[in-house]
Structure formats: structure tokens, C-alpha cells
Motif scaffolding. Structure first.
Motif, PDB file in Angstrom:
ATOM      1  N   HIS A 137       0.820  -1.223   0.000  1.00  0.00           N
ATOM      2  CA  HIS A 137       0.000   0.000   0.000  1.00  0.00           C
ATOM      3  C   HIS A 137       0.851   1.270   0.000  1.00  0.00           C
ATOM      4  O   HIS A 137       0.313   2.369  -0.067  1.00  0.00           O
ATOM      5  CB  HIS A 137      -0.908   0.033   1.235  1.00  0.00           C
ATOM      6  CG  HIS A 137      -1.874  -1.110   1.286  1.00  0.00           C
ATOM      7  ND1 HIS A 137      -2.895  -1.241   0.364  1.00  0.00           N
ATOM      8  CD2 HIS A 137      -1.966  -2.178   2.108  1.00  0.00           C
ATOM      9  CE1 HIS A 137      -3.576  -2.348   0.631  1.00  0.00           C
ATOM     10  NE2 HIS A 137      -3.028  -2.929   1.694  1.00  0.00           N
ATOM     11  N   SER A 180       3.559  -7.698   2.146  1.00  0.00           N
ATOM     12  CA  SER A 180       2.471  -8.206   1.292  1.00  0.00           C
ATOM     13  C   SER A 180       3.071  -8.911   0.076  1.00  0.00           C
ATOM     14  O   SER A 180       4.285  -8.862  -0.151  1.00  0.00           O
ATOM     15  CB  SER A 180       1.580  -7.046   0.815  1.00  0.00           C
ATOM     16  OG  SER A 180       2.340  -6.118   0.079  1.00  0.00           O
ATOM     17  N   LEU A 233       0.896 -16.704   1.148  1.00  0.00           N
ATOM     18  CA  LEU A 233      -0.556 -16.533   1.015  1.00  0.00           C
ATOM     19  C   LEU A 233      -1.181 -17.279  -0.158  1.00  0.00           C
ATOM     20  O   LEU A 233      -2.389 -17.199  -0.401  1.00  0.00           O
ATOM     21  CB  LEU A 233      -0.917 -15.033   0.951  1.00  0.00           C
ATOM     22  CG  LEU A 233      -0.226 -14.147  -0.081  1.00  0.00           C
ATOM     23  CD1 LEU A 233      -0.613 -14.472  -1.470  1.00  0.00           C
ATOM     24  CD2 LEU A 233      -0.465 -12.695   0.248  1.00  0.00           C
TER      25      LEU A 233
HETATM   26  C1  DGY Z   1      -1.140  -8.798  -1.018  1.00  0.00           C
HETATM   27  O1  DGY Z   1      -0.456  -9.332  -0.154  1.00  0.00           O
HETATM   28  O2  DGY Z   1      -0.659  -8.217  -1.989  1.00  0.00           O
HETATM   29  C2  DGY Z   1      -2.613  -8.847  -0.850  1.00  0.00           C
HETATM   30  O3  DGY Z   1      -3.280  -8.374  -1.962  1.00  0.00           O
HETATM   31  C3  DGY Z   1      -3.016  -8.045   0.376  1.00  0.00           C
HETATM   32  O4  DGY Z   1      -2.701  -6.689   0.179  1.00  0.00           O
END
Ligand code: DGY
Length: 315
Positions: A55, A76, A101
Motif C-alpha cells: 500500500h 504483502s 498466502l
Molecule cells: C497482497 O499481499 O498483496 C494482498 O493483496 C493483500 O494486500
């Protein structure tokens, strides 16, 4: 002496405690207005590493204030606001957490696909409102796991999506810059051709300038009126006004979205549509996965200061 680390974006509180115990932290994330410039002036030249997140914009102007920077440990997977070529040019390494993730995001892609095609949210409202009792059976839906999954971007997340689609008995095709060696799914160099072949188009490509608007009006037109678009990548990858038109006019049947052009307030013309299932950019938002992502960020920092190879380097 504890090494100086710039925190441009915080980790979760438990991990911040660990970070604080090991490093001298300079909390840019907490500084506002003139305090930011003052902090960068004082701490910028001291920090060889920073903790950051997708972000945060990391551009040449910011890097100019960080002349000692060697590592950006991004918590992220995405880093589309960072100027990676400029970082590489300056010899700054970037690490991310996409390995942590993969499974959670792939699960969400499947959840969105099934929910959109089986009209889960509308059906839930149908039961709660009493419409079921008043109006009788809910209309028939389309099969959740339709015949063909077209995956746009067969990176680690795309491959995890492919595995799950295969378990559901779907045929798999994919598009990307080039065919993946050792992968025997059908390859389509052009996303328009992939959309023409697929029943469900699942978008799992990185964001950024290279993929902006990749899912264009033409791609959406190629998907059938019974087709579904799923996006767990970035809002920028899809031409959102074209998607809204396609959903409204029924040139595609449905969509399942985790990401939007305007976050956290997506276009009301999109959120008003009944045939789209919405999730608040939270595919990786489970305690287990967020813990893994924070741990990976800390481990990359520790490897850097120990002079060991980075665990998950991007460049
Ligand atoms: C990422 O890790 O890029 C996901 O989209 C969460 O921001």
C-alpha cells in the motif's frame, strides 16, 4: 547496537514487539505532515532496511531520502506501488510474502467462483427474507465448477488455483507472457482466446503498468453470457467500467471480486449489481496467513542482517 530500520508500514502488534526488541525502529508509519520530513531527514541516512507493504508508494523521491537502503522487506505479496526497476538500479533488494498466502488466495478464488455461479449471496437473502416461503423455489443456477477454467497468470497463485479447479474436475487453460515449462494445461497467448474457450476466467496476474486493463472489454465480450469473471489480482487488471456494462447487460453472467479500482470504496454502479459477489480485498486475511506473512518479513530482515541469502527475494 540494534540496527536502524525504517517502518513505512507496520506489522501486526505481536510482530511489532519482536521487531522493536531486535531493531531501533523509525516509525514513518506514525509520522504525519512535517514530522515525516523530519524523520526522513534524521533517520533516512541510517537505515539499511525498511519494513514496507504494497500500500506504500516507493518512488525515486523516497529512495533519495534513503541513501543507505539495501533491503525493502515487504509484508504483502503485491508491490505495484513500488518502482522496482529503480530499486534494482540502486542495488536495493525487495522481498515479498507471496509464498505465504498462495493457498489462502487460491481458496478465495474458488469460493468466489462457486458463490457467484450458485448465487450464494442472493440465495442467502432469499431464505432470510422469507421469499422462499412466499415465492417458492429459488431459480436454477449455473454449475459452480463449470467445465473450463481459464487462468490469467499461472504464477504460484495461478497454479494453486489450477490444482483446486482440477480437483473439481475442471479442464484448465491459461494465459501469460509465455508457456510455462513442464505445464501441460492448454496455453493461450492471448487472453481474448482464453476467454473465448473458458466458462470461468480467473485472474491471478500481478498488478502494475504491465497488466493494466488486461481484462478489457474485448476479453469480457469473448466470455460467454453464461461465463463468470473472478479477480483476486488487482483492480487495475480489469477494465471496471467494461465489467459493469457486461454484468448489467448480461453479456457475462456473474463475477466474484476481491479487488477493485477504487478501494476501499468501489464504484457504487458495481456494488449495486446483484450478479457480483464482493469481498473487501481480504483474500489473505486469515490469522494463520497474516502470521505467516509477518513471520516471513521478519525472517527476511534477519537473513539480511546475518548476511545470509534472502528467503523470498523479488529482484
Ligand atoms: C497482497 O499481499 O498483496 C494482498 O493483496 C493483500 O494486500
Amino acid at each position: 547496537m540494534k540496527p536502524d530500520v525504517l517502518v513505512a508500514y507496520p506489522l501486526m502488534p505481536a510482530f511489532m514487539e519482536e521487531l522493536e526488541a531486535t531493531y531501533t525502529l523509525h516509525r514513518l508509519d506514525k509520522a504525519e505532515g512535517p514530522a515525516r520530513a523530519a524523520l526522513m531527514e534524521k533517520a533516512g541516512p541510517l537505515c539499511r532496511a525498511m519494513v514496507v507493504n504494497g500500500h506504500v508508494t516507493v518512488d525515486a523521491a523516497m529512495l533519495d531520502r534513503l541513501p543507505a537502503l539495501e533491503l525493502a522487506a515487504c509484508s504483502s505479496a503485491g508491490f505495484d506501488l513500488m518502482d522496482l526497476p529503480e530499486m534494482t538500479r540502486r542495488g536495493i533488494r525487495l522481498t515479498n510474502t507471496s509464498d505465504a498466502l498462495v493457498n489462502e488466495v487460491a481458496d478465495m478464488a474458488l469460493l468466489l467462483m462457486l458463490a457467484a455461479r450458485r448465487r450464494l449471496i442472493e440465495a442467502d437473502a432469499y431464505v432470510r427474507s422469507g421469499d422462499w416461503g412466499r415465492q417458492g423455489m429459488f431459480p436454477l443456477t449455473r454449475a459452480g465448477a463449470a467445465k473450463r477454467a481459464g487462468i490469467v497468470g499461472l504464477g504460484n497463485i495461478g497454479q494453486a488455483i489450477a490444482k483446486r479447479c482440477a480437483v473439481l474436475g475442471m479442464e484448465i487453460g491459461y494465459s501469460g507472457r509465455s508457456p510455462k515449462p513442464g505445464v501441460d494445461h492448454a496455453y493461450f497467448p492471448d487472453p481474448v482466446a482464453l476467454a473465448g474457450w473458458a466458462d470461468v476466467l480467473l485472474v491471478a496476474t500481478p498488478g502494475g503498468a504491465a497488466t493494466e486493463g488486461l481484462i478489457s472489454a474485448e476479453v469480457l465480450k469473448a466470455l460467454s453470457p453464461e461465463g463468470t469473471l473472478v479477480n483476486v489480482a488487482r483492480g487495475t487488471v480489469v477494465d471496471e467500467p467494461a465489467l459493469i456494462a457486461a454484468l448489467r447487460e448480461g453479456t457475462i453472467a456473474s463475477a466474484g471480486l476481491d479487488v477493485y479500482l477504487n478501494e476501499p470504496t468501489p464504484d457504487p454502479d458495481l456494488t449495486a449489481l446483484p450478479n457480483v459477489v464482493l469481498y473487501p480485498h481480504h483474500s489473505s486475511g486469515t490469522r494463520e496467513t497474516r502470521d505467516r506473512m509477518a513471520r516471513m518479513t521478519l525472517d527476511n530482515l534477519a537473513a539480511f542482517y546475518a548476511g545470509k541469502p534472502l528467503l523470498t527475494p523479488v529482484n
